[in-house]
Design an enzyme around this catalytic site. Sequence first.
Site, mmCIF file in Angstrom:
data_model
loop_
_atom_site.group_PDB
_atom_site.id
_atom_site.type_symbol
_atom_site.label_atom_id
_atom_site.label_comp_id
_atom_site.label_asym_id
_atom_site.label_seq_id
_atom_site.Cartn_x
_atom_site.Cartn_y
_atom_site.Cartn_z
ATOM 1 N N ASP A 24 0.870 -1.174 0.000
ATOM 2 C CA ASP A 24 0.000 0.000 0.000
ATOM 3 C C ASP A 24 0.916 1.236 0.000
ATOM 4 O O ASP A 24 2.116 1.129 0.277
ATOM 5 C CB ASP A 24 -0.872 -0.065 1.266
ATOM 6 C CG ASP A 24 -1.507 1.257 1.610
ATOM 7 O OD1 ASP A 24 -2.146 1.855 0.725
ATOM 8 O OD2 ASP A 24 -1.369 1.708 2.766
ATOM 9 N N ASP A 26 -0.083 5.067 1.184
ATOM 10 C CA ASP A 26 -0.298 5.952 2.337
ATOM 11 C C ASP A 26 -0.246 5.203 3.660
ATOM 12 O O ASP A 26 -1.029 4.283 3.879
ATOM 13 C CB ASP A 26 -1.698 6.591 2.209
ATOM 14 C CG ASP A 26 -1.619 8.066 1.890
ATOM 15 O OD1 ASP A 26 -0.542 8.523 1.485
ATOM 16 O OD2 ASP A 26 -2.639 8.756 2.060
ATOM 17 N N ARG A 33 -0.347 11.085 2.978
ATOM 18 C CA ARG A 33 -0.291 12.239 2.082
ATOM 19 C C ARG A 33 1.085 12.910 2.016
ATOM 20 O O ARG A 33 1.218 14.036 1.555
ATOM 21 C CB ARG A 33 -1.382 13.260 2.462
ATOM 22 C CG ARG A 33 -2.775 12.648 2.380
ATOM 23 C CD ARG A 33 -3.850 13.545 2.902
ATOM 24 N NE ARG A 33 -4.094 14.647 1.999
ATOM 25 C CZ ARG A 33 -5.140 15.456 2.089
ATOM 26 N NH1 ARG A 33 -6.034 15.277 3.040
ATOM 27 N NH2 ARG A 33 -5.303 16.443 1.249
ATOM 28 N N ARG A 135 -13.683 9.992 -10.873
ATOM 29 C CA ARG A 135 -12.366 9.397 -11.084
ATOM 30 C C ARG A 135 -12.564 8.182 -11.977
ATOM 31 O O ARG A 135 -13.666 7.648 -12.063
ATOM 32 C CB ARG A 135 -11.746 8.974 -9.751
ATOM 33 C CG ARG A 135 -11.569 10.134 -8.766
ATOM 34 C CD ARG A 135 -11.089 9.659 -7.408
ATOM 35 N NE ARG A 135 -11.049 10.743 -6.445
ATOM 36 C CZ ARG A 135 -10.816 10.585 -5.153
ATOM 37 N NH1 ARG A 135 -10.621 9.373 -4.659
ATOM 38 N NH2 ARG A 135 -10.784 11.623 -4.335
ATOM 39 N N ARG A 146 -15.085 18.976 -1.723
ATOM 40 C CA ARG A 146 -13.654 18.666 -1.603
ATOM 41 C C ARG A 146 -12.760 19.893 -1.518
ATOM 42 O O ARG A 146 -11.625 19.796 -1.064
ATOM 43 C CB ARG A 146 -13.202 17.786 -2.782
ATOM 44 C CG ARG A 146 -13.803 16.381 -2.760
ATOM 45 C CD ARG A 146 -12.997 15.420 -3.598
ATOM 46 N NE ARG A 146 -11.660 15.247 -3.056
ATOM 47 C CZ ARG A 146 -11.356 14.407 -2.067
ATOM 48 N NH1 ARG A 146 -12.278 13.680 -1.490
ATOM 49 N NH2 ARG A 146 -10.107 14.309 -1.652
ATOM 50 N N ARG A 153 -12.173 20.813 6.958
ATOM 51 C CA ARG A 153 -12.134 19.354 6.820
ATOM 52 C C ARG A 153 -12.116 18.690 8.214
ATOM 53 O O ARG A 153 -12.890 17.777 8.491
ATOM 54 C CB ARG A 153 -10.878 18.997 6.023
ATOM 55 C CG ARG A 153 -10.556 17.517 5.908
ATOM 56 C CD ARG A 153 -9.189 17.356 5.224
ATOM 57 N NE ARG A 153 -9.286 17.495 3.780
ATOM 58 C CZ ARG A 153 -9.417 16.480 2.930
ATOM 59 N NH1 ARG A 153 -9.469 15.236 3.372
ATOM 60 N NH2 ARG A 153 -9.477 16.675 1.638
ATOM 61 N N SER A 191 -15.392 12.291 2.814
ATOM 62 C CA SER A 191 -16.060 11.776 1.615
ATOM 63 C C SER A 191 -16.355 10.292 1.691
ATOM 64 O O SER A 191 -16.006 9.612 2.661
ATOM 65 C CB SER A 191 -15.199 12.072 0.381
ATOM 66 O OG SER A 191 -13.977 11.354 0.461
ATOM 67 N N ASP A 193 -16.563 6.785 -1.217
ATOM 68 C CA ASP A 193 -16.293 6.300 -2.563
ATOM 69 C C ASP A 193 -17.412 5.373 -3.007
ATOM 70 O O ASP A 193 -17.937 4.591 -2.210
ATOM 71 C CB ASP A 193 -14.968 5.532 -2.606
ATOM 72 C CG ASP A 193 -13.782 6.426 -2.262
ATOM 73 O OD1 ASP A 193 -13.851 7.626 -2.574
ATOM 74 O OD2 ASP A 193 -12.801 5.920 -1.684
ATOM 75 N N ASP A 220 -1.584 -0.673 6.049
ATOM 76 C CA ASP A 220 -1.885 -0.179 7.407
ATOM 77 C C ASP A 220 -3.374 -0.183 7.728
ATOM 78 O O ASP A 220 -3.764 -0.339 8.875
ATOM 79 C CB ASP A 220 -1.299 1.226 7.618
ATOM 80 C CG ASP A 220 -1.954 2.275 6.734
ATOM 81 O OD1 ASP A 220 -2.262 3.378 7.229
ATOM 82 O OD2 ASP A 220 -2.160 2.004 5.536
ATOM 83 N N THR A 237 -3.426 -13.960 -0.629
ATOM 84 C CA THR A 237 -2.286 -13.186 -0.107
ATOM 85 C C THR A 237 -1.926 -13.621 1.313
ATOM 86 O O THR A 237 -2.742 -14.196 2.030
ATOM 87 C CB THR A 237 -2.585 -11.672 -0.052
ATOM 88 O OG1 THR A 237 -3.569 -11.423 0.975
ATOM 89 C CG2 THR A 237 -3.071 -11.136 -1.384
#
Length: 262
Positions: A24, A26, A33, A135, A146, A153, A191, A193, A220, A237
């Site tokens: 991964d 982040d 970020r 996206r 956003r 935020r 937000s 998804d 994480d 995995t």
Amino acid sequence: NAEYMGIGATDSMAKHAGVIFLFDVDGTLTLPRQDALPNMLQFLRDLRQRVAIGVVGGSDFTKIKEQLGNDFLQNFDYVFTENGLQAYKDGELLASQSIQTALGETNLQRIINWSLHYIADLQIPVKRGTFVEYRAGMLNISPIGRNCSQAERDAFFAYDKIHGVREKMVTALQKEFADLNLKFSIGGQISMDVFPVGWDKTYCLRYVEQQYPTIHFFGDRTDVGGNDHEIYADPRTIGHKVVSPDDTMIQAQAVLDSLPQS
């Protein structure tokens, strides 16, 4: 703070066949970020001498490039952006999929129009702009919008914890679009998804499972609801939960050391 001292690969050590380490981004290769630190980039270069390596991030190509560097495509055997909907092998685009292709424009607009109506009727402390972001792999829907500031935020995140704004909206979305086989995932601070079921990080496994019977995944956010959970828990995995980039290096080194010598 653990200091990375080097993998100690020598030219005589062959690369392990049939083994890949997937990471991964982040919280695993970088702080959230933030950009990857030089010691992590060196660790990955050394690791790649010994096993195939890949990265699987939920973000798009541009965001991951900002974090891992302009040459990141050349530094991994596989790169999977947007959970693998954009797949690269040896620096070349391997395959590409989009939510527009999968759902069709009519259904896409159904979701967008309904969401904008819903948000228009919401009473929350602050609203800004960009409530729906398209996206390639998903729609990202944000009740506050956003382009709010970091302070706004943080304030929305605290408000949402108490009032469950996103949770209620997800429940309503699930009911309204039950016919489309979609997953609604609350992520980050502001937000949610929206994407077809199965378009989590396990999507990328179709590109590696034939060649690599042993897939080690490091992430994480592996708990239920986290965006690393599905791939971490997948029977294809071997999952490793990490708490920081330093921890990733320690755990990946330990796994490497435990591999049978070829």
